[in-house]
Every structure is written in structure tokens, then in C-alpha cells.
Scaffold this active site. Structure first.
Site, PDB file in Angstrom:
ATOM      1  N   ASP A   1       0.571  -1.233  -0.033  1.00  0.00           N
ATOM      2  CA  ASP A   1       0.013   0.512  -0.431  1.00  0.00           C
ATOM      3  C   ASP A   1       0.275   0.897  -0.289  1.00  0.00           C
ATOM      4  OD1 ASP A   1      -2.521   1.144   2.410  1.00  0.00           O
ATOM      5  OD2 ASP A   1      -2.438   1.606  -0.027  1.00  0.00           O
TER       6      ASP A   1
ATOM      7  N   GLU B   1       3.212  -7.624   7.646  1.00  0.00           N
ATOM      8  CA  GLU B   1       2.366  -8.118   7.255  1.00  0.00           C
ATOM      9  C   GLU B   1       2.427  -9.624   6.466  1.00  0.00           C
ATOM     10  OE1 GLU B   1      -0.955  -5.053   6.396  1.00  0.00           O
ATOM     11  OE2 GLU B   1      -1.473  -4.852   7.735  1.00  0.00           O
TER      12      GLU B   1
ATOM     13  N   TYR C   1      -7.277  -2.585  12.794  1.00  0.00           N
ATOM     14  CA  TYR C   1      -7.779  -1.609  12.384  1.00  0.00           C
ATOM     15  C   TYR C   1      -9.187  -1.832  12.386  1.00  0.00           C
ATOM     16  CZ  TYR C   1      -3.873  -0.083   9.770  1.00  0.00           C
ATOM     17  OH  TYR C   1      -2.771   0.665   9.228  1.00  0.00           O
TER      18      TYR C   1
ATOM     19  N   GLU D   1       0.559  -0.973  14.370  1.00  0.00           N
ATOM     20  CA  GLU D   1      -0.084   0.049  13.014  1.00  0.00           C
ATOM     21  C   GLU D   1      -1.728   0.111  13.623  1.00  0.00           C
ATOM     22  OE1 GLU D   1      -0.595  -0.757   9.012  1.00  0.00           O
ATOM     23  OE2 GLU D   1       1.862  -0.806   8.908  1.00  0.00           O
TER      24      GLU D   1
HETATM   25  C1  GCU Z   1      -1.459  -1.924   6.552  1.00  0.00           C
HETATM   26  C2  GCU Z   1       0.127  -1.714   5.716  1.00  0.00           C
HETATM   27  C3  GCU Z   1       0.193  -0.104   5.754  1.00  0.00           C
HETATM   28  C4  GCU Z   1      -1.095   0.240   4.988  1.00  0.00           C
HETATM   29  C5  GCU Z   1      -2.251  -0.229   5.846  1.00  0.00           C
HETATM   30  C6  GCU Z   1      -3.451   0.812   5.428  1.00  0.00           C
HETATM   31  O1  GCU Z   1      -1.416  -2.562   7.974  1.00  0.00           O
HETATM   32  O2  GCU Z   1       1.037  -2.018   7.112  1.00  0.00           O
HETATM   33  O3  GCU Z   1       1.927  -0.521   4.763  1.00  0.00           O
HETATM   34  O4  GCU Z   1      -0.525   1.665   4.739  1.00  0.00           O
HETATM   35  O5  GCU Z   1      -2.272  -1.006   6.652  1.00  0.00           O
HETATM   36  O6  GCU Z   1      -4.263  -0.126   5.003  1.00  0.00           O
HETATM   37  O7  GCU Z   1      -3.809   2.010   5.648  1.00  0.00           O
END
Ligand code: GCU
Length: 572
Positions: free
Chosen positions: A152, A392, A444, A480
Site C-alpha cells: 500500500d 504483514e 484496524y 499500526e
Molecule cells: C496495513 C499496512 C500498511 C497500510 C495500512 C493501511 O497494515 O501495513 O502498509 O498502509 O495497513 O491499510 O492503511
């Protein structure tokens, strides 16, 4: 030493005819290009162009060659670089975020040298990071990106870090490895050095700083030697006191210095115990970010002013650490972390890894190469406190464990002083955490799942983190968490993509994690908004999870973090 940064001749090669037409002997320039920087944001027609493309520059080398080796060092070229000097092939390098050095001693002339580079950043399943991966239930998020990256962030290409020319004497210091320990208020510094072609010579090792100076003369046996220095009442390195000593290693014969290396040394230790990360024997809580090397017009490169701004912004919100997501960062960035006192989780470019048999051996070979290159380059930075082998990985296939066991063994053979980890989205089913030193997960809930519903997401997060800790019983970093916030978008009550929702999500996550003693750190995703490939879930080809905008202006969430983190630096 000579810097070759600046304007070079450039020529895209969409028909891939350059090699056949021998452009390596010089080509008619199509346009000028600036290095270090990606090519994608320098010209509109190159935005999604992944190569091949040709660079050339001419330079003189008036320096003498007497008893010297002359080399060219590329800070990084993404993804595959082939290099010629005066029409002769010097070599090639695969991998987009680590340096490589090529010898030019026998080919360089005093005047009119022609340096040519062919670079391409094709996305392929058997590269690291991979791209163009056929979607499969176990093997990739089907992000439907264009260009088809399996990660991403935008797959910027080109000569993205500085290029320098340098010479070393034929008899020279080849490597210096510094490790430090502490005992009470005494610092213990071990300096292992390797020398090439050293005949009946010795190494003089001197360490100086804060009113202290010590020197050791050590004879060289079979090409190497180790010096030990004791520093009473040492000034230890830590985020709140990034004390650095000057180390000088001189190769000497008959009272003459033939070669010397200088570097800055931070005396510190990093250990893991049950639930904590210990810096200099005391628990430290990591507060910070995932970042990206990303700047308008430069692509995968941070100009010095932007780099300084990022550090000022991290300091402003009270952060003490970051992870080099998702590739090792520039030499300048690593040096700044040492000087300004930031703890760094140094991560290889292994993002989006998958474990289908096809191409797996090559992906492992590349991950081994990048792990070794990263540790060779960064092992002497006091700011680097752990190595991350991947971000990931799609580890549901059984082959993943053997793959990471192999990489963990390599990392530990190269550096016995730092913990080794990887960053997972799986959690309890990331079985590699059994043999890694600590657990890192990205979460998330409230964004990709339970969208917009934090009252549902937070209890799920609490159960999830407890389950992960119960299974692995190791310190746990949430590496994250965050939400996209379109800059200037506001809603009350908060709604997804508003700055208020990003602020609410980050606030609720931190509030929960502060209640869990096994959490050793929290990294918000991301410090700044950054460019991605195009996709329906990436408006303007951007990931807006930054707490600062791409041009480094604070959102509501940055002010929130300042309120939460500025209280105590370092600890929770
Ligand atoms: C993931 C990933 C990131 C990505 C993020 C997102 O965890 O590690 O590289 O940008 O999610 O979806 O914002």
C-alpha cells in the site's frame, strides 16, 4: 569523496531497445532528470511508468590512483539497476532500498568518464516486495491497485538516494562492528575491526567524548582484531539523552596512519524481559509511528528540509520511536535518529510476502540478501533497537514458519545484540512469534472491520490483544492503528474519513492499550499522508492515515497525540 547528485541525462525505454542499441556506451538524452529522486513525479508522462529507463552522467576524476581502490556507492536504486562505466559493465544490483558499491579502479579515467545506469521497477510475484500477484485466498489482499503493487504505497522507481565516488587505500579497514554493554555507571565498548591486505600493521582505536578519551593499540591477527574500552561514569544513549562518543579507528604501520574510519557511538543496551522492552536496564514504552519516505515531487525521497520537519513534528507530538515502514530508510534518516534520540525498528523491504511454492525460493534468497544488507549497513546505529523481518506476510501457508525461522537465524548470526521480530496482521495464528523475541501486530478494528463503530471495535480489540498475549506471553507492540482522514474534512458526530473520526479512533485505541501492562508500545499509522497506487479505496491515489498531511501540516489527531504523549517522554 565526490557527490554525483544533481541533473543527469535521462531516457525512458518503453520499447526496451536500449541494451540492444548499446545505450550503455552513451545515448541521446531525451530529457534531464534530478537525482536523488524517483522519476515518477518529475514528469507527468512518467507517473505510472515503471521502466526500463536510462540515466547517464559525465565526470572527471583528477585524483591519483596510486595504491588506491576507487568505488561508486549508490544509496539505493529501485528496483533493478545495471551500471556501466565508459562502456564497460560494472555490475548490477537487485533491491530498491539498500546501498550497493561497485569498483571502478581499473576503468576510471582522469577526464570524461561516462557513467550509465539502466533501472526498472517492474512488479513481479518473485520479487521483494512482490507485485502482480494473482489474487488467492491465502496469498494477498486483493487491493486492485494500479500499478498492481501487493503493498500500500506507490512503487516509485529510479536512483532515489545519493550516488558518491570514493577511494580507499589498497591496505584499508574493511569493517568495524561496535557493540556496547553497561555495568553500573560504566560503559563497555567492543570494537571489532577487519582489515584488508594489512601487513605487519596495527589498529589504533580511540574513543572520545564528554571529557573522556581512551586509546588502544591492537595488533592485527589474520586480518582482524578486537579492542575493548571501559568508560567510567559513561553518558548513556537514550531518547532523552542521545549522548554520542566519537570513535576513530586508524590502520597504522611504522607510526603512519594508512587508513581511518570515524563513527559516532551511543553506549546503550536493549533487552526484552517478560512484558517489557528494557533500554539500559529500564523499561521504555515506544510511542511513535510508521512512516514513509515520500514527498511531493521527489517520490521515494525525503529532501533534508522534509526530513528535519518530520523529526520536528515527531518531537512536537512527543514520539520517541518509529518503524522504517516498509523498507530501510536513508543513511541521513538513520544518522538523525542517532543524534536526536529516536528508537528505530529497522524493517526490511519484505512487505506483502506470500508463500505459494512458485517463486518462494527466490523470495527467500532476496529476503536473506536484504536482511544481511540492512544489518551490515545499520548495525552500528544506537537508535536501531530491533530488526523486523517483514510487514504483514500472508503467513497462512505452512511454509511461512520455516521461511522466518531461516531469516531469524540469519539475523541473529549477524547481530547477537538486538531482538528480532516481524509485524503481523494475523495475531494468534502468526506462529512465527513462537521463536521471535516480541510480538508486533497491526490492528484496524473500527476501520476495515466494524467500520465507523468504535463501541464494537474497542471491546473486540481488547479481547484480541489479550488472546495474542495469552498465547505468546511476550512484549506486544501495536505497530499500526489509525484511520484515514481527508485533510480539512470535519463531522460532528465523527464520521469515517473525517479528522474527528481519526482522532476518536486513535484516542480510544490508546486509552484501551494504556490499561494493558503487556503492551510495550503503540505506533500510529502513519506520521504523514502518502502516495499509493490508484484504487477505489485510495482517493487521489493517497493513503490519508497520516496525522500530518503530505506537506507536513497537523490534523486534529496530531494535536491529540501531543496532549497524550507530551506528558512523559519515553515511558508510558
Ligand atoms: C496495513 C499496512 C500498511 C497500510 C495500512 C493501511 O497494515 O501495513 O502498509 O498502509 O495497513 O491499510 O492503511
Amino acid at each position: 569523496m565526490r557527490h554525483l547528485s544533481g541533473k543527469w541525462d535521462f531516457r525512458p525505454d518503453p520499447q526496451n531497445q536500449g541494451t540492444r542499441k548499446r545505450w550503455f556506451r552513451g545515448f541521446t538524452k531525451d530529457r534531464a532528470i534530478t537525482i536523488p529522486a524517483s522519476w515518477n513525479e518529475q514528469y507527468k508522462d512518467l507517473r505510472d511508468y515503471l521502466g526500463p529507463a536510462w540515466y547517464q552522467t559525465r565526470f572527471d576524476w583528477p585524483g591519483s590512483h596510486q595504491n588506491k581502490g576507487i568505488f561508486i556507492r549508490f544509496g539505493s536504486v529501485n528496483y533493478l539497476a545495471q551500471v556501466w562505466l565508459n562502456g564497460f559493465k560494472l555490475g548490477q544490483h537487485e533491491g530498491g532500498h539498500l546501498p550497493f558499491v561497485l569498483e571502478v579502479t581499473r576503468l576510471i579515467k582522469k577526464k570524461g568518464n561516462l557513467l550509465v545506469v539502466r533501472a526498472e521497477g517492474f512488479l513481479k510475484p518473485d520479487r521483494v516486495p512482490p507485485g502482480n500477484v494473482p489474487p488467492g485466498p491465502l496469498d494477498s489482499f486483493n487491493n486492485n491497485f494500479n500499478p498492481p503493487a501487493s503493498f500500500d504505497f506507490f512503487p516509485f522507481c529510479g536512483i532515489q538516494r545519493p550516488v558518491i565516488l570514493f577511494s580507499v587505500p589498497n591496505e584499508s579497514i574493511q569493517d568495524v562492528t561496535v557493540t556496547t554493554e553497561i555495568s553500573g555507571n560504566t560503559g563497555l565498548v567492543q570494537v571489532k575491526s577487519l582489515a584488508t591486505n594489512a601487513k605487519d600493521s596495527a589498529l589504533r582505536v580511540s574513543l572520545e567524548g564528554f571529557g573522556f578519551k581512551a586509546t588502544r593499540e591492537v595488533p592485527i591477527q589474520s586480518g582482524g582484531c578486537t579492542a575493548f574500552l571501559k568508560i567510567p561514569k559513561a553518558k548513556f544513549w537514550a531518547p532523552s539523552s542521545p549522548h554520542l562518543y566519537q570513535l576513530k579507528v586508524e590502520l597504522r604501520r611504522a607510526d603512519k596512519t594508512i587508513d581511518q574510519i570515524k563513527l559516532l557511538v551511543g553506549i546503550r543496551t536493549i533487552k526484552i524481559n517478560k512484558n517489557k522492552i528494557l533500554l539500559n536496564g529500564k523499561p521504555i514504552f515506544l510511542k511513535g509511528f510508521g512512516r514513509h519516505e515520500d514527498f511531493p515531487g521527489k517520490g521515494r525521497n525525503l529532501p533534508p528540509s522534509a526530513l528535519a520537519k518530520d523529526y520536528r513534528n515527531m518531537r512536537w507530538v512527543g514520539a520517541n520511536s518509529f518503524r522504517t515502514t516498509h523498507y530501510p530508510y536513508s543513511d541521513e534518516d538513520m544518522a538523525m535518529a542517532d543524534r536526536l534520540g529516536f528508537l528505530v525498528i529497522d524493517e526490511t523491504p519484505a512487505v506483502g510476502l506470500f508463500f505459494k511454492k512458485e517463486g518462494l525460493a527466490r523470495r527467500l534468497k532476496l529476503c536473506r540478501q536484504f536482511t544481511k544488507e540492512m544489518i551490515d549497513r545499520d548495525k552500528n546505529h544506537p537508535s536501531v533497537v530491533m530488526w523486523s523481518l517483514a510487514n504483514e506476510p500472508h503467513s497462512k501457508r505452512a511454509a511461512a514458519q520455516g521461511f522466518f525461522k531461516n531469516l531469524a537465524q540469519l539475523a541473529r548470526s549477524l547481530d547477537q545484540t538486538r531482538p528480532v521480530t516481524l509485524v503481523s496482521y494475523l495475531g494468534t495464528s502468526e506462529n512465527s512469534f513462537r521463536f521471535l523475541d516480541l510480538v508486533c501486530v497491526n490492528r484496524y478494528f473500527g476501520w476495515y472491520t466494524e467500520p465507523g463503530d468504535l463501541d464494537k471495535a474497542i471491546p473486540r480489540l481488547s479481547r484480541d490483544l489479550d488472546a495474542i498475549h495469552r498465547k505468546f506471553k511476550k512484549p506486544l507492540l501495536v505497530t499500526e492503528f489509525g484511520a484515514d482522514a481527508i485533510p480539512g474534512s470535519h463531522a460532528n458526530p465523527p464520521i469515517m474519513f473525517s479528522e474527528e473520526y481519526q482522532e476518536a479512533m486513535i484516542s480510544r485505541y490508546i486509552e484501551l492499550m494504556n490499561k494493558k501492562p503487556y503492551i510495550a508500545g503503540t505506533h500510529v499509522w502513519n506520521l504523514c499522508d502518502f502516495r499509493t497506487a490508484q484504487a477505489t479505496h485510495r482517493p487521489n491515489s493517497m493513503n490519508y492515515k497520516g496525522v500530518f498531511t503530505r506537506d507536513r501540516r497537523p490534523k486534529l489527531a496530531a494535536h491529540l497525540l501531543r496532549r497524550l504523549w507530551k506528558t512523559k517522554r519515553g515511558n508510558r
